[in-house]
Design a protein around this motif. Sequence first.
Motif, PDB file in Angstrom:
ATOM      1  N   ALA A  36      -9.811  27.374   4.011  1.00 56.05           N
ATOM      2  CA  ALA A  36      -9.991  25.929   4.206  1.00 56.05           C
ATOM      3  C   ALA A  36     -11.202  25.671   5.100  1.00 56.05           C
ATOM      4  CB  ALA A  36      -8.722  25.320   4.799  1.00 56.05           C
ATOM      5  N   CYS A  37     -12.380  26.006   4.601  1.00 54.14           N
ATOM      6  CA  CYS A  37     -13.589  25.945   5.426  1.00 54.14           C
ATOM      7  C   CYS A  37     -13.947  24.517   5.821  1.00 54.14           C
ATOM      8  CB  CYS A  37     -14.751  26.626   4.717  1.00 54.14           C
ATOM      9  SG  CYS A  37     -15.103  25.992   3.067  1.00 54.14           S
ATOM     10  N   HIS A  38     -13.595  23.528   5.011  1.00 50.58           N
ATOM     11  CA  HIS A  38     -13.886  22.124   5.312  1.00 50.58           C
ATOM     12  C   HIS A  38     -12.695  21.425   5.962  1.00 50.58           C
ATOM     13  CE1 HIS A  38     -17.282  22.776   2.615  1.00 50.58           C
ATOM     14  NE2 HIS A  38     -16.450  23.094   1.648  1.00 50.58           N
ATOM     15  N   GLY A  39     -11.687  22.198   6.344  1.00 48.02           N
ATOM     16  CA  GLY A  39     -10.452  21.600   6.826  1.00 48.02           C
ATOM     17  C   GLY A  39      -9.557  21.215   5.661  1.00 48.02           C
ATOM     18  N   TYR A  40      -8.325  20.901   5.982  1.00 41.96           N
ATOM     19  CA  TYR A  40      -7.356  20.547   4.945  1.00 41.96           C
ATOM     20  C   TYR A  40      -7.535  19.104   4.480  1.00 41.96           C
ATOM     21  CZ  TYR A  40      -4.741  24.699   6.468  1.00 41.96           C
ATOM     22  OH  TYR A  40      -4.360  25.975   6.781  1.00 41.96           O
ATOM     23  N   ASN A  41      -7.200  18.892   3.198  1.00 43.36           N
ATOM     24  CA  ASN A  41      -7.108  17.536   2.635  1.00 43.36           C
ATOM     25  C   ASN A  41      -8.428  16.773   2.747  1.00 43.36           C
ATOM     26  OD1 ASN A  41      -4.476  18.505   2.961  1.00 43.36           O
ATOM     27  ND2 ASN A  41      -3.599  16.486   3.254  1.00 43.36           N
ATOM     28  N   HIS A  42      -9.540  17.464   2.550  1.00 43.92           N
ATOM     29  CA  HIS A  42     -10.807  16.746   2.623  1.00 43.92           C
ATOM     30  C   HIS A  42     -10.850  15.706   1.506  1.00 43.92           C
ATOM     31  CE1 HIS A  42     -15.018  15.732   2.798  1.00 43.92           C
ATOM     32  NE2 HIS A  42     -15.128  16.430   3.932  1.00 43.92           N
ATOM     33  N   PRO A  43     -11.155  14.455   1.829  1.00 49.37           N
ATOM     34  CA  PRO A  43     -11.065  13.401   0.805  1.00 49.37           C
ATOM     35  C   PRO A  43     -11.991  13.615  -0.383  1.00 49.37           C
ATOM     36  CG  PRO A  43     -12.071  12.575   2.840  1.00 49.37           C
ATOM     37  CD  PRO A  43     -11.492  13.902   3.161  1.00 49.37           C
ATOM     38  N   HIS A  44     -13.158  14.212  -0.168  1.00 49.91           N
ATOM     39  CA  HIS A  44     -14.081  14.416  -1.291  1.00 49.91           C
ATOM     40  C   HIS A  44     -13.514  15.420  -2.286  1.00 49.91           C
ATOM     41  CE1 HIS A  44     -17.784  14.525  -3.546  1.00 49.91           C
ATOM     42  NE2 HIS A  44     -17.875  15.840  -3.376  1.00 49.91           N
ATOM     43  N   ILE A  45     -12.939  16.505  -1.785  1.00 58.33           N
ATOM     44  CA  ILE A  45     -12.342  17.490  -2.684  1.00 58.33           C
ATOM     45  C   ILE A  45     -11.107  16.902  -3.359  1.00 58.33           C
ATOM     46  CG2 ILE A  45     -11.287  19.771  -2.844  1.00 58.33           C
ATOM     47  CD1 ILE A  45     -13.006  20.668  -0.518  1.00 58.33           C
ATOM     48  N   ARG A  46     -10.287  16.198  -2.593  1.00 59.07           N
ATOM     49  CA  ARG A  46      -9.080  15.605  -3.172  1.00 59.07           C
ATOM     50  C   ARG A  46      -9.423  14.630  -4.289  1.00 59.07           C
ATOM     51  NH1 ARG A  46      -6.885  13.697   1.233  1.00 59.07           N
ATOM     52  NH2 ARG A  46      -7.648  11.569   1.012  1.00 59.07           N
ATOM     53  N   THR A  47     -10.431  13.794  -4.090  1.00 52.38           N
ATOM     54  CA  THR A  47     -10.830  12.823  -5.116  1.00 52.38           C
ATOM     55  C   THR A  47     -11.302  13.537  -6.385  1.00 52.38           C
ATOM     56  OG1 THR A  47     -11.429  11.187  -3.447  1.00 52.38           O
ATOM     57  CG2 THR A  47     -12.415  10.933  -5.630  1.00 52.38           C
ATOM     58  N   ALA A  48     -12.065  14.611  -6.218  1.00 48.50           N
ATOM     59  CA  ALA A  48     -12.565  15.352  -7.377  1.00 48.50           C
ATOM     60  C   ALA A  48     -11.421  15.991  -8.164  1.00 48.50           C
ATOM     61  CB  ALA A  48     -13.553  16.420  -6.919  1.00 48.50           C
ATOM     62  N   VAL A  49     -10.458  16.558  -7.451  1.00 51.28           N
ATOM     63  CA  VAL A  49      -9.323  17.196  -8.129  1.00 51.28           C
ATOM     64  C   VAL A  49      -8.466  16.153  -8.827  1.00 51.28           C
ATOM     65  CG1 VAL A  49      -7.216  18.539  -7.764  1.00 51.28           C
ATOM     66  CG2 VAL A  49      -9.321  19.207  -6.608  1.00 51.28           C
ATOM     67  N   GLU A  50      -8.257  15.007  -8.179  1.00 48.47           N
ATOM     68  CA  GLU A  50      -7.463  13.943  -8.798  1.00 48.47           C
ATOM     69  C   GLU A  50      -8.126  13.450 -10.088  1.00 48.47           C
ATOM     70  OE1 GLU A  50      -7.192  11.130  -5.634  1.00 48.47           O
ATOM     71  OE2 GLU A  50      -5.396  12.055  -4.747  1.00 48.47           O
ATOM     72  N   ALA A  51      -9.435  13.292 -10.070  1.00 48.27           N
ATOM     73  CA  ALA A  51     -10.145  12.835 -11.271  1.00 48.27           C
ATOM     74  C   ALA A  51     -10.020  13.864 -12.386  1.00 48.27           C
ATOM     75  CB  ALA A  51     -11.606  12.574 -10.936  1.00 48.27           C
ATOM     76  N   GLN A  52     -10.154  15.153 -12.034  1.00 50.63           N
ATOM     77  CA  GLN A  52     -10.021  16.204 -13.043  1.00 50.63           C
ATOM     78  C   GLN A  52      -8.607  16.275 -13.587  1.00 50.63           C
ATOM     79  OE1 GLN A  52     -12.616  18.534 -14.273  1.00 50.63           O
ATOM     80  NE2 GLN A  52     -10.957  18.465 -15.775  1.00 50.63           N
ATOM     81  N   LEU A  53      -7.627  16.086 -12.719  1.00 50.77           N
ATOM     82  CA  LEU A  53      -6.214  16.102 -13.140  1.00 50.77           C
ATOM     83  C   LEU A  53      -5.952  15.004 -14.169  1.00 50.77           C
ATOM     84  CD1 LEU A  53      -3.371  17.319 -12.740  1.00 50.77           C
ATOM     85  CD2 LEU A  53      -3.033  15.666 -10.898  1.00 50.77           C
ATOM     86  N   GLY A  54      -6.553  13.860 -13.954  1.00 46.91           N
ATOM     87  CA  GLY A  54      -6.367  12.761 -14.895  1.00 46.91           C
ATOM     88  C   GLY A  54      -7.003  13.021 -16.243  1.00 46.91           C
ATOM     89  N   ALA A  55      -8.077  13.804 -16.259  1.00 46.56           N
ATOM     90  CA  ALA A  55      -8.794  14.050 -17.508  1.00 46.56           C
ATOM     91  C   ALA A  55      -8.301  15.295 -18.238  1.00 46.56           C
ATOM     92  CB  ALA A  55     -10.295  14.187 -17.227  1.00 46.56           C
ATOM     93  N   MET A  56      -8.109  16.409 -17.502  1.00 40.97           N
ATOM     94  CA  MET A  56      -7.762  17.671 -18.153  1.00 40.97           C
ATOM     95  C   MET A  56      -7.427  18.705 -17.073  1.00 40.97           C
ATOM     96  SD  MET A  56     -10.049  19.878 -20.864  1.00 40.97           S
ATOM     97  CE  MET A  56     -11.399  20.064 -19.704  1.00 40.97           C
ATOM     98  N   PRO A  57      -6.152  18.970 -16.837  1.00 43.36           N
ATOM     99  CA  PRO A  57      -5.803  19.933 -15.786  1.00 43.36           C
ATOM    100  C   PRO A  57      -6.139  21.374 -16.142  1.00 43.36           C
ATOM    101  CG  PRO A  57      -3.832  19.144 -16.893  1.00 43.36           C
ATOM    102  CD  PRO A  57      -4.964  18.313 -17.399  1.00 43.36           C
ATOM    103  N   HIS A  58      -6.066  21.710 -17.437  1.00 41.54           N
ATOM    104  CA  HIS A  58      -6.384  23.082 -17.819  1.00 41.54           C
ATOM    105  C   HIS A  58      -6.764  23.134 -19.292  1.00 41.54           C
ATOM    106  CE1 HIS A  58      -6.685  27.358 -17.681  1.00 41.54           C
ATOM    107  NE2 HIS A  58      -5.781  27.528 -18.626  1.00 41.54           N
ATOM    108  N   ILE A  59      -7.632  24.079 -19.601  1.00 42.49           N
ATOM    109  CA  ILE A  59      -7.978  24.390 -20.985  1.00 42.49           C
ATOM    110  C   ILE A  59      -8.411  25.854 -21.023  1.00 42.49           C
ATOM    111  CG2 ILE A  59     -10.432  23.742 -20.856  1.00 42.49           C
ATOM    112  CD1 ILE A  59      -8.128  22.868 -23.786  1.00 42.49           C
ATOM    113  N   MET A  60      -8.031  26.572 -22.049  1.00 51.23           N
ATOM    114  CA  MET A  60      -8.421  27.969 -22.160  1.00 51.23           C
ATOM    115  C   MET A  60      -9.922  28.091 -22.388  1.00 51.23           C
ATOM    116  SD  MET A  60      -6.975  28.798 -26.006  1.00 51.23           S
ATOM    117  CE  MET A  60      -7.629  30.466 -26.077  1.00 51.23           C
TER     118      MET A  60
END
Length: 401
Positions: A36-60
Amino acid sequence: MKSAPPPQEARRTDGVWITLADGRRLIDGTASWWTACHGYNHPHIRTAVEAQLGAMPHIMLGGLVHASVLVLARRLAGVLPGDLDHVFFSESGSVSVEIAMKMALQFWINQGESARRRFVSFSNAYHGDTFAAMSVCDPEEGMHAMFRGVLPEQLVLDLPDSPNGARALELALARHAPELAALIVEPLVQAAGGMKFHSPDVLASVVELARRHGLLVIFDEIATGFGRTGTMFACEQAGIVPDIITLSKALTGGTLPLAATVARRHVFERFLSDDPDKELMHGPTFAGNPLGCAAANASLDLFAREPRLEQVAAIEARLADGLADLRGCRGVSDVRVKGAIGVVELDRQPDLDQLRMRFVEEGVWVRPFRNVVYLMPAFVIAEAELDELIRAVGTVVSEVG
């Protein structure tokens, strides 16, 4: 497992703080095993993951690809030195080492040199807990001695810290060169094997000897990559571009599991063939997971936008000053600092369960192992929080002595 105390239940994290189920708040001195080099729950990383989760959480990645993994591969190639620009994604650091070793073996097999099947590694090395990775860990001091005789037997040598050591390494490499595929080393800091440091000059001499005898060079930067030693990658301090590098831990800012094995062009070209048997046949199910890639891209954004390396330099100076008083303290054999890593080495192994509990009582999360008490905090830690970690280390270590 029978004698271990029950783990503390964590309820939430924020910045450098962990909140336990009973309401106690602890300053994290380990950044969750250095991730956790940027500390926990960094808002920029959280926002990026949330956006990706909404579009496509996984694909082979078998026959498909996605934007996040393409962007990440290009960005890693851009921040890594030299022509380290062919990226193979997996889901854990240990697996990235397995892939690097497999690449090195097949690099020679594809050229008709199948006798090159052993690896050179070093005392105090730790490269992971999967099977091939275990074989290149220190067989005496590590966690894998019970598997001796089952694991492949590698050439485990001492890092040369003197002219005599360099000569011993050269003689060993000369004797065994025809059977050696690659040398693997953690550059500058051997982390989980004891937080042992070596200089850029030692690293450069090791690599020069390996290349003189025709070995590939693998750098395991799982712990040292992404700023931890003071430069973006530890190899930069020795001016070396390894043939293969492994990355994980801080790759996603401690948000999601992801790893990368990155090869130079000449390694990649040994697999580029019309013969399908020359392909690297390896396919982790979650390779290049979109959520992990989104987190990693956001983490790289933060390295580009925010003064992370300057923060590491400030942490280094404060650790060096704050831990200096422990030199010569009863029970302390060494104090050393490198980048955002502070180490107090004890002259014997204490009761680790008791020591870890004392740190919790002092309001910090510090997890010593063997005879090593260390700090590897998030780079965003405030001065007052870092001072509290240093104070706690001083208090608890003085009790051990």
